[in-house]
Design a protein around this motif. Structure first.
Motif, short mmCIF file in Angstrom:
data_model
loop_
_atom_site.label_atom_id
_atom_site.label_comp_id
_atom_site.label_asym_id
_atom_site.label_seq_id
_atom_site.Cartn_x
_atom_site.Cartn_y
_atom_site.Cartn_z
N UNK A 169 0.84 -1.19 0.00
CA UNK A 169 0.00 0.00 0.00
C UNK A 169 0.88 1.24 0.00
N UNK A 170 0.30 2.30 -0.53
CA UNK A 170 1.04 3.57 -0.59
C UNK A 170 0.09 4.72 -0.31
N UNK A 171 0.38 5.43 0.78
CA UNK A 171 -0.38 6.62 1.13
C UNK A 171 0.29 7.83 0.49
N UNK A 172 -0.45 8.91 0.32
CA UNK A 172 0.13 10.11 -0.30
C UNK A 172 1.37 10.59 0.44
N UNK A 173 2.44 10.80 -0.30
CA UNK A 173 3.66 11.31 0.30
C UNK A 173 4.50 10.29 1.04
N UNK A 174 4.08 9.04 0.99
CA UNK A 174 4.81 7.99 1.70
C UNK A 174 5.31 6.92 0.73
N UNK A 232 -5.57 4.33 5.13
CA UNK A 232 -6.02 4.89 3.86
C UNK A 232 -4.84 4.97 2.90
N UNK A 233 -5.02 4.35 1.73
CA UNK A 233 -3.90 4.27 0.77
C UNK A 233 -4.41 3.64 -0.52
N UNK A 234 -3.55 3.67 -1.52
CA UNK A 234 -3.77 2.85 -2.71
C UNK A 234 -3.11 1.51 -2.44
N UNK A 235 -3.88 0.46 -2.62
CA UNK A 235 -3.39 -0.89 -2.37
C UNK A 235 -3.04 -1.56 -3.70
N UNK A 236 -1.83 -2.12 -3.74
CA UNK A 236 -1.30 -2.73 -4.96
C UNK A 236 -1.07 -4.23 -4.78
N UNK A 237 -1.35 -4.95 -5.83
CA UNK A 237 -1.05 -6.37 -5.91
C UNK A 237 0.25 -6.52 -6.70
N UNK A 238 1.07 -7.49 -6.31
CA UNK A 238 2.34 -7.72 -7.00
C UNK A 238 2.59 -9.21 -7.16
#
Length: 123
Positions: free
Chosen positions: A38-43, A90-96
């Motif tokens: 996951x990636x939150x804004x600015x992180x 809260x973040x965009x969650x990514x599958x890899x």
């Protein structure tokens, strides 16, 4: 080549649950190790869960006991069940995905990535 498409994100209240799905293309899905980040804004992008192609799982302490990763090789799909969600998640969650046996926890270890799905946890 593997294509990954995430779904299941959305808005949920703190303490609620969501189930994310990641559909993969390719005939050798069952031989891929899968992960969620996951990636939150600015992180930076952060590791959330991993599963081997034999079903072994691993979680970092900050989601252990609340998140569950699973896979259905017949459907070429990996899931992330998230319970007791917190606003800070809260973040965009990514599958890899990547080939090979093992547990992989860093972004550099994965070859293929989805476009991500937004998860918003309101307080």
């Amino acid at each position: 080549q593997v294509q990954l498409i995430e779904s299941g994100g959305g808005l949920v209240q703190a303490g609620g649950s969501l189930r994310l799905s990641c559909a993969a293309s390719g005939r050798t899905f069952s031989e891929y190790a899968m992960g969620w980040f996951r990636q939150a804004p600015g992180k930076e992008r952060e590791f959330v869960a991993a599963i081997t192609w034999t079903g072994g799982t691993y979680y970092p302490d900050y989601v252990k006991g609340r998140f569950t990763i699973s896979r259905d090789n017949a459907k070429n799909t990996v899931y992330l069940q998230m319970n007791s969600l917190k606003p800070e998640e809260t973040a965009v969650y990514y599958c890899a995905a990547r080939s090979g046996l093992g547990i992989f926890t860093t972004t550099s270890e994965y070859t293929y990535w989805g476009q991500g799905t937004q998860v918003t946890v309101s307080s």
